[in-house]
Design a protein around this motif. Structure first.
Motif, PDB file in Angstrom:
ATOM      1  N   VAL A 236      56.807  71.461  81.465  1.00  0.00           N
ATOM      2  CA  VAL A 236      56.365  71.206  80.083  1.00  0.00           C
ATOM      3  C   VAL A 236      56.822  72.355  79.178  1.00  0.00           C
ATOM      4  N   TYR A 237      56.673  73.573  79.665  1.00  0.00           N
ATOM      5  CA  TYR A 237      57.123  74.726  78.875  1.00  0.00           C
ATOM      6  C   TYR A 237      58.629  74.642  78.587  1.00  0.00           C
ATOM      7  N   LEU A 238      59.421  74.388  79.640  1.00  0.00           N
ATOM      8  CA  LEU A 238      60.881  74.354  79.461  1.00  0.00           C
ATOM      9  C   LEU A 238      61.306  73.190  78.566  1.00  0.00           C
ATOM     10  N   ALA A 239      60.505  72.124  78.528  1.00  0.00           N
ATOM     11  CA  ALA A 239      60.840  70.960  77.699  1.00  0.00           C
ATOM     12  C   ALA A 239      60.503  71.183  76.222  1.00  0.00           C
ATOM     13  N   GLY A 240      59.714  72.174  75.938  1.00  0.00           N
ATOM     14  CA  GLY A 240      59.204  72.341  74.578  1.00  0.00           C
ATOM     15  C   GLY A 240      60.117  73.166  73.677  1.00  0.00           C
ATOM     16  N   ASP A 241      59.803  73.168  72.397  1.00  0.00           N
ATOM     17  CA  ASP A 241      60.610  73.908  71.431  1.00  0.00           C
ATOM     18  C   ASP A 241      60.504  75.421  71.617  1.00  0.00           C
ATOM     19  N   MET A 242      59.386  75.890  72.174  1.00  0.00           N
ATOM     20  CA  MET A 242      59.222  77.333  72.364  1.00  0.00           C
ATOM     21  C   MET A 242      60.158  77.885  73.444  1.00  0.00           C
ATOM     22  N   ALA A 243      60.821  77.001  74.171  1.00  0.00           N
ATOM     23  CA  ALA A 243      61.770  77.452  75.205  1.00  0.00           C
ATOM     24  C   ALA A 243      63.219  77.236  74.745  1.00  0.00           C
ATOM     25  N   ALA A 244      63.411  77.116  73.420  1.00  0.00           N
ATOM     26  CA  ALA A 244      64.747  76.789  72.907  1.00  0.00           C
ATOM     27  C   ALA A 244      65.811  77.818  73.320  1.00  0.00           C
ATOM     28  N   GLN A 245      65.409  79.073  73.470  1.00  0.00           N
ATOM     29  CA  GLN A 245      66.387  80.110  73.838  1.00  0.00           C
ATOM     30  C   GLN A 245      66.330  80.472  75.323  1.00  0.00           C
ATOM     31  N   VAL A 246      65.565  79.701  76.064  1.00  0.00           N
ATOM     32  CA  VAL A 246      65.536  79.903  77.518  1.00  0.00           C
ATOM     33  C   VAL A 246      66.572  78.958  78.101  1.00  0.00           C
ATOM     34  N   THR A 247      67.684  79.489  78.569  1.00  0.00           N
ATOM     35  CA  THR A 247      68.696  78.593  79.135  1.00  0.00           C
ATOM     36  C   THR A 247      69.526  79.310  80.194  1.00  0.00           C
ATOM     37  N   GLY A 248      69.910  78.552  81.202  1.00  0.00           N
ATOM     38  CA  GLY A 248      70.743  79.098  82.279  1.00  0.00           C
ATOM     39  C   GLY A 248      69.980  79.985  83.234  1.00  0.00           C
ATOM     40  N   THR A 249      68.669  79.832  83.245  1.00  0.00           N
ATOM     41  CA  THR A 249      67.881  80.750  84.072  1.00  0.00           C
ATOM     42  C   THR A 249      67.023  80.008  85.090  1.00  0.00           C
ATOM     43  N   THR A 250      66.331  80.793  85.915  1.00  0.00           N
ATOM     44  CA  THR A 250      65.465  80.217  86.945  1.00  0.00           C
ATOM     45  C   THR A 250      64.042  80.679  86.692  1.00  0.00           C
ATOM     46  N   LEU A 251      63.122  79.780  86.878  1.00  0.00           N
ATOM     47  CA  LEU A 251      61.703  80.127  86.751  1.00  0.00           C
ATOM     48  C   LEU A 251      61.098  79.990  88.145  1.00  0.00           C
ATOM     49  N   SER A 252      60.812  81.135  88.761  1.00  0.00           N
ATOM     50  CA  SER A 252      60.251  81.126  90.116  1.00  0.00           C
ATOM     51  C   SER A 252      58.747  80.964  90.068  1.00  0.00           C
ATOM     52  N   ILE A 253      58.242  80.076  90.915  1.00  0.00           N
ATOM     53  CA  ILE A 253      56.781  79.880  91.068  1.00  0.00           C
ATOM     54  C   ILE A 253      56.560  79.889  92.570  1.00  0.00           C
ATOM     55  N   ASP A 254      56.425  81.080  93.136  1.00  0.00           N
ATOM     56  CA  ASP A 254      56.535  81.171  94.595  1.00  0.00           C
ATOM     57  C   ASP A 254      55.589  82.169  95.250  1.00  0.00           C
ATOM     58  N   GLY A 255      54.494  82.506  94.554  1.00  0.00           N
ATOM     59  CA  GLY A 255      53.516  83.414  95.164  1.00  0.00           C
ATOM     60  C   GLY A 255      54.088  84.783  95.530  1.00  0.00           C
ATOM     61  N   GLY A 256      55.230  85.144  94.933  1.00  0.00           N
ATOM     62  CA  GLY A 256      55.822  86.464  95.176  1.00  0.00           C
ATOM     63  C   GLY A 256      56.960  86.481  96.189  1.00  0.00           C
ATOM     64  N   TRP A 257      57.310  85.302  96.739  1.00  0.00           N
ATOM     65  CA  TRP A 257      58.358  85.203  97.780  1.00  0.00           C
ATOM     66  C   TRP A 257      59.617  85.987  97.399  1.00  0.00           C
ATOM     67  N   THR A 258      60.160  85.684  96.199  1.00  0.00           N
ATOM     68  CA  THR A 258      61.469  86.266  95.857  1.00  0.00           C
ATOM     69  C   THR A 258      61.352  87.672  95.257  1.00  0.00           C
ATOM     70  N   ALA A 259      60.113  88.190  95.179  1.00  0.00           N
ATOM     71  CA  ALA A 259      59.974  89.586  94.740  1.00  0.00           C
ATOM     72  C   ALA A 259      60.278  90.546  95.888  1.00  0.00           C
ATOM     73  N   ARG A 260      60.287  90.013  97.105  1.00  0.00           N
ATOM     74  CA  ARG A 260      60.508  90.882  98.262  1.00  0.00           C
ATOM     75  C   ARG A 260      61.964  91.335  98.342  1.00  0.00           C
TER      76      ARG A 260
END
Ligand code: NAD
Length: 260
Positions: A236-260
């Motif tokens: 929903v966030y990425l679909a909205g107008d407030m994410a207009a300048q968010v592009t070409g990126t990844t949004l991790s939702i992984d409990g910290g997996w990729t922070a390791r």
């Protein structure tokens, strides 16, 4: 709010796709529900979303393992709704085996559904988005787009490929009102993961919680599964107008997996 926008979510009769379709409908978007099964339950999902959220919703049968069907889905959605504003490439399958035992037909199926279908739907949808001067492409990748695990060669390759596709499309469409991003969930309790938990319990003889911790939540420093609502909120966030300048990126939702 996404009132008046049309969203198509591939593989949206179950799990993450259904949660995203429902969240977009709750924001006022008309939604196209897709799977390859075309049964009564599939149509009932579309009817329920329309009724509960006061939007237009329809079910479209299309097998994402076939390029022509993936492109046809976009054409059918345009024919029905006259526009396509939000494309969520979500359909995905898993198969687990060591690389030397991996059946070639399973490799082809995973790559076709998880990666190539996103290429086909994107290629077909982008001209319509350009014409409208607005578009959102959201690819449901995975933490496995950023990290590897043994026995998941096709899945990991497909999800790394999705991230590459995401970046290229973002660059090609930059400045045209169209963004392309990827969501990278860790383990979410959906039928896709339930099946793997049951397999692991059977193979190891461990009880459910022990199997979850040993084979899945060992990856999550939080030791908790990601919820469907958390992934849907990101879409929903990425679909909205407030994410207009968010592009070409990844949004991790992984409990910290990729922070390791
Ligand atoms: P799921 O099995 O619950 O749902 C998959 C959906 O895809 C279903 O609606 C199914 O009908 C559809 N589908 C499968 N093959 C199809 C085909 N050939 N054509 C059209 N539709 C097809 O799975 P899920 O866990 O919700 O996974 C959805 C996406 O999220 C996948 O891309 C998956 O890789 C990704 N993902 C899942 C997790 C997780 O832990 N569940 C984590 C990271 C990423």
């Amino acid at each position: 709010m996404l009132t008046g926008k049309t969203a198509v979510v591939t593989g949206s009769t179950s799990g993450i796709g259904l949660a995203i379709a429902e969240a977009l409908a709750a924001q006022g978007a008309n939604v196209a529900i897709n799977s390859y099964t075309d049964n009564e339950d599939d149509h009932a999902i579309a009817a329920r979303l329309a009724e509960q959220h006061g939007v237009e919703a329809a079910y479209f049968k299309a097998d994402m393992s076939k390029g022509e069907a993936a492109r046809g889905l976009i054409d059918d959605v345009i024919a029905r709704f006259s526009s396509i504003d939000i494309l969520v490439n979500n359909a995905g399958i898993q198969f687990v085996a060591p690389v030397d035992e991996f059946p070639p037909e399973k490799w082809d199926a995973v790559i076709a559904i998880n990666l190539s279908s996103a290429f086909h739907t994107t290629a077909e949808a982008v001209p319509h988005m350009r014409q409208a001067g607005w578009g959102r492409i959201i690819n449901v990748a995975s933490a496995h787009g950023l990290r590897a695990s043994p026995n998941k060669s096709a899945y990991v390759a497909s999800k790394h490929g999705v991230l590459g596709l995401t970046k290229v499309v973002a660059l090609e469409e930059a400045g045209k009102g169209i963004t392309c991003n990827a969501i990278c969930p860790g383990y979410v309790l959906t039928p896709l993961v339930e099946q793997q938990i049951e397999d692991r319990m059977r193979e190891s003889g461990l009880d459910r919680r022990a199997a979850e911790l040993k084979f899945f939540l060992d990856k999550h420093p939080s030791e908790q599964f990601v919820t469907l609502g958390e992934v849907a909120a990101a879409a929903v966030y990425l679909a909205g107008d407030m994410a207009a300048q968010v592009t070409g990126t990844t949004l991790s939702i992984d409990g910290g997996w990729t922070a390791r």
